[in-house]
Design a protein around this motif. Structure first.
Motif, PDB file in Angstrom:
ATOM      1  N   VAL A  99       0.998 -47.283  35.547  1.00 34.54           N
ATOM      2  CA  VAL A  99       2.031 -46.789  34.642  1.00 34.54           C
ATOM      3  C   VAL A  99       3.349 -47.384  35.104  1.00 34.54           C
ATOM      4  CG1 VAL A  99       3.357 -44.750  33.975  1.00 34.54           C
ATOM      5  CG2 VAL A  99       0.853 -44.675  33.987  1.00 34.54           C
ATOM      6  N   VAL A 100       3.973 -48.182  34.231  1.00 36.05           N
ATOM      7  CA  VAL A 100       5.178 -48.912  34.627  1.00 36.05           C
ATOM      8  C   VAL A 100       6.400 -48.512  33.816  1.00 36.05           C
ATOM      9  CG1 VAL A 100       3.775 -50.879  35.361  1.00 36.05           C
ATOM     10  CG2 VAL A 100       4.743 -50.843  33.046  1.00 36.05           C
ATOM     11  N   ASP A 101       6.180 -47.726  32.765  1.00 30.79           N
ATOM     12  CA  ASP A 101       7.275 -47.231  31.935  1.00 30.79           C
ATOM     13  C   ASP A 101       6.760 -46.019  31.154  1.00 30.79           C
ATOM     14  OD1 ASP A 101       5.659 -48.374  29.955  1.00 30.79           O
ATOM     15  OD2 ASP A 101       6.928 -50.137  29.746  1.00 30.79           O
ATOM     16  N   PHE A 102       7.653 -45.380  30.406  1.00 30.69           N
ATOM     17  CA  PHE A 102       7.251 -44.193  29.670  1.00 30.69           C
ATOM     18  C   PHE A 102       6.220 -44.531  28.600  1.00 30.69           C
ATOM     19  CE2 PHE A 102       7.655 -40.852  26.462  1.00 30.69           C
ATOM     20  CZ  PHE A 102       7.549 -39.718  27.259  1.00 30.69           C
ATOM     21  N   ALA A 103       6.348 -45.710  27.988  1.00 29.33           N
ATOM     22  CA  ALA A 103       5.421 -46.110  26.924  1.00 29.33           C
ATOM     23  C   ALA A 103       3.993 -46.223  27.433  1.00 29.33           C
ATOM     24  CB  ALA A 103       5.876 -47.433  26.311  1.00 29.33           C
ATOM     25  N   SER A 104       3.786 -46.813  28.618  1.00 25.01           N
ATOM     26  CA  SER A 104       2.426 -46.942  29.150  1.00 25.01           C
ATOM     27  C   SER A 104       1.862 -45.574  29.542  1.00 25.01           C
ATOM     28  CB  SER A 104       2.393 -47.905  30.341  1.00 25.01           C
ATOM     29  OG  SER A 104       3.300 -47.529  31.352  1.00 25.01           O
ATOM     30  N   ALA A 105       2.705 -44.681  30.031  1.00 24.67           N
ATOM     31  CA  ALA A 105       2.245 -43.329  30.345  1.00 24.67           C
ATOM     32  C   ALA A 105       1.799 -42.604  29.078  1.00 24.67           C
ATOM     33  CB  ALA A 105       3.373 -42.547  31.029  1.00 24.67           C
ATOM     34  N   THR A 137      15.331 -42.541  36.041  1.00 23.55           N
ATOM     35  CA  THR A 137      15.273 -41.682  34.857  1.00 23.55           C
ATOM     36  C   THR A 137      13.878 -41.676  34.247  1.00 23.55           C
ATOM     37  OG1 THR A 137      17.602 -42.095  34.390  1.00 23.55           O
ATOM     38  CG2 THR A 137      16.266 -41.247  32.581  1.00 23.55           C
ATOM     39  N   GLU A 138      13.281 -42.862  34.139  1.00 20.45           N
ATOM     40  CA  GLU A 138      11.921 -42.949  33.587  1.00 20.45           C
ATOM     41  C   GLU A 138      10.930 -42.213  34.470  1.00 20.45           C
ATOM     42  OE1 GLU A 138      11.160 -46.975  31.108  1.00 20.45           O
ATOM     43  OE2 GLU A 138      11.588 -47.271  33.246  1.00 20.45           O
ATOM     44  N   LEU A 139      11.091 -42.341  35.777  1.00 21.35           N
ATOM     45  CA  LEU A 139      10.177 -41.684  36.704  1.00 21.35           C
ATOM     46  C   LEU A 139      10.187 -40.175  36.486  1.00 21.35           C
ATOM     47  CD1 LEU A 139       8.286 -41.926  39.163  1.00 21.35           C
ATOM     48  CD2 LEU A 139      10.316 -41.736  40.623  1.00 21.35           C
ATOM     49  N   GLU A 140      11.343 -39.616  36.305  1.00 19.94           N
ATOM     50  CA  GLU A 140      11.449 -38.174  36.065  1.00 19.94           C
ATOM     51  C   GLU A 140      10.747 -37.790  34.762  1.00 19.94           C
ATOM     52  OE1 GLU A 140      15.631 -37.550  36.176  1.00 19.94           O
ATOM     53  OE2 GLU A 140      15.769 -37.701  38.379  1.00 19.94           O
ATOM     54  N   ARG A 141      10.957 -38.568  33.715  1.00 18.49           N
ATOM     55  CA  ARG A 141      10.312 -38.292  32.417  1.00 18.49           C
ATOM     56  C   ARG A 141       8.795 -38.406  32.516  1.00 18.49           C
ATOM     57  NH1 ARG A 141      12.004 -41.830  27.679  1.00 18.49           N
ATOM     58  NH2 ARG A 141      10.916 -40.185  26.500  1.00 18.49           N
ATOM     59  N   VAL A 142       8.334 -39.432  33.200  1.00  8.03           N
ATOM     60  CA  VAL A 142       6.888 -39.671  33.324  1.00  8.03           C
ATOM     61  C   VAL A 142       6.228 -38.571  34.143  1.00  8.03           C
ATOM     62  CG1 VAL A 142       5.176 -41.186  34.402  1.00  8.03           C
ATOM     63  CG2 VAL A 142       6.949 -42.156  32.930  1.00  8.03           C
ATOM     64  N   CYS A 143       6.854 -38.164  35.215  1.00  9.58           N
ATOM     65  CA  CYS A 143       6.282 -37.088  36.037  1.00  9.58           C
ATOM     66  C   CYS A 143       6.156 -35.796  35.240  1.00  9.58           C
ATOM     67  CB  CYS A 143       7.135 -36.860  37.279  1.00  9.58           C
ATOM     68  SG  CYS A 143       6.960 -38.145  38.546  1.00  9.58           S
ATOM     69  N   ARG A 144       7.179 -35.483  34.461  1.00  6.56           N
ATOM     70  CA  ARG A 144       7.110 -34.277  33.638  1.00  6.56           C
ATOM     71  C   ARG A 144       6.010 -34.397  32.578  1.00  6.56           C
ATOM     72  NH1 ARG A 144      12.873 -34.539  34.022  1.00  6.56           N
ATOM     73  NH2 ARG A 144      12.988 -35.541  31.970  1.00  6.56           N
ATOM     74  N   LEU A 145       5.874 -35.568  31.996  1.00  6.87           N
ATOM     75  CA  LEU A 145       4.839 -35.776  30.976  1.00  6.87           C
ATOM     76  C   LEU A 145       3.437 -35.629  31.552  1.00  6.87           C
ATOM     77  CD1 LEU A 145       3.832 -36.801  28.141  1.00  6.87           C
ATOM     78  CD2 LEU A 145       3.960 -39.116  29.119  1.00  6.87           C
TER      79      LEU A 145
END
Length: 356
Positions: A99-105, A137-145
């Motif tokens: 997972v390298v960005d929010f889109a891939s997650a 910022t993306e890391l925080e969003r991805v972890c929450r997702l």
């Protein structure tokens, strides 16, 4: 037969793997992408199946090719999925996705949920390479997702050192430590890995839970020895040979295509080696191969014409040290190794190379 021949020492690659495991005290992820840097991905994976804790490839297709000889061990695919087909393939094959960005997650989450099949993922953090990787910022969003997903398991978090300068590596390590600790608040069992071969040599503080070793497995360093200030006992794994398929006398004209760069004496001997630029070595006359100073001209696609008399049918060394070939041709050992077996027959041995 007349292919170039690459002799690949299985014992050497195993000893290199043991060296990194002992030095780092961490799990070993054996990087076998790009056909194991030209050494044969299936054969190298099989040889390291009892030593490596997991394997890494760049492409889904590479993962599929080594899966039968990985014997159930984790296969990490570095390239992130870009569409539903790729995401589904990663999930159905049981590979670990990046997972390298929010889109891939989001893509992996949607497809795993649709298939009702779990997928393991490693989160890639950008610490300065700017190739792939999550921003803060993306890391925080991805972890929450991903924290509440039933079909996605975050089993790792990683990054990649972009330079062999210790000062910059220290900065990346500090940033990785901070952001991986943030990830572990959500995923406490995630395996952390920052270092490839270079980081694995810097000290155990760079090893974290796992190291990803690529070029080091095959006997080479990613940097000049002066950066490490110690002797690293790696063994080079590959040597490449070409067959002499003819010997003739020179009377007139050229030697291959184009004007001759040097004058040849009438009735001097020329030897024909069955190797050309289609076999992965540079077309130019001084192409870094052993004995290239005797090349009469640029390589043809399938033949190298050399001054002097070899013995028809004998095997002539082309490459014993990819660093030396790289130095002479203005590139790096990685490129030389990946190219040198392009059309070669790979033969695997379990003993030390002779000094011939």
């Amino acid at each position: 037969m007349q292919k170039t021949v690459a002799i690949i020492n299985i014992k050497a690659v195993q000893e290199n793997a043991r060296f990194f495991k002992e030095r780092t005290g961490a799990k070993l992820c054996a990087v076998v992408k790009a056909n194991a840097y030209g050494h044969g991905a299936e054969e190298i994976t099989d040889a390291l199946s009892g030593l490596a804790d997991c394997f890494a490839v760049a492409l889904i297709e590479e993962g599929i090719s080594i899966k039968p000889v990985a014997y159930g061990k984790e296969i990490l695919v570095f390239s992130p999925p870009t569409d539903e087909k790729e995401a589904r393939a990663l999930i159905l094959e049981g590979f670990t996705a990046c997972v390298v960005d929010f889109a891939s997650a989001k893509l992996l989450t949607e497809q795993a949920t649709r298939l009702k099949k779990r997928v393991s993922v490693h989160l890639k953090i950008n610490t300065g390479m700017n190739r792939y990787g999550l921003t803060k910022t993306e890391l925080e969003r991805v972890c929450r997702l991903l924290a509440g997903q039933a079909f996605v398991r975050v089993s790792g978090v990683f990054s990649h050192l972009y330079t062999t300068k210790r000062k910059e590596a220290e900065k990346q390590r500090a940033l990785f430590l901070e952001r991986s600790e943030f990830c572990r608040k959500y995923f406490p069992n995630a395996v952390r890995h920052l270092s490839a071969t270079f980081g694995g040599l810097l000290g155990k503080e760079f090893s974290f839970d796992m190291v990803r070793v690529g070029i080091g497995l095959y006997g080479y360093l990613p940097c000049k020895k002066k950066f490490l200030k110690e002797e690293i006992p790696l063994k080079k794994v590959m040597r490449v040979y070409a067959k002499c398929v003819g010997v003739r006398r020179y009377f007139f004209g050229g030697a291959g295509y184009g004007a001759l760069p040097v004058k040849l004496k009438r009735q001097s001997f020329l030897s024909l080696l069955r190797v050309g630029y289609a076999d992965g070595f540079l077309r130019k006359r001084h192409n870094g191969t052993k004995g290239a100073e005797r090349n009469a001209n640029n390589l043809c696609m399938d033949i190298c014409i050399r001054k002097g008399r070899a013995k028809k049918g004998e095997w002539v060394e082309l490459m014993t040290d990819a660093d030396e070939t790289a130095r002479k041709t203005g590139t790096i050992s990685y490129e030389v190794l990946c190219s040198a077996t392009r059309r070669a027959e790979c033969r695997y041995v379990y003993e030390e190379f002779s000094n011939r």
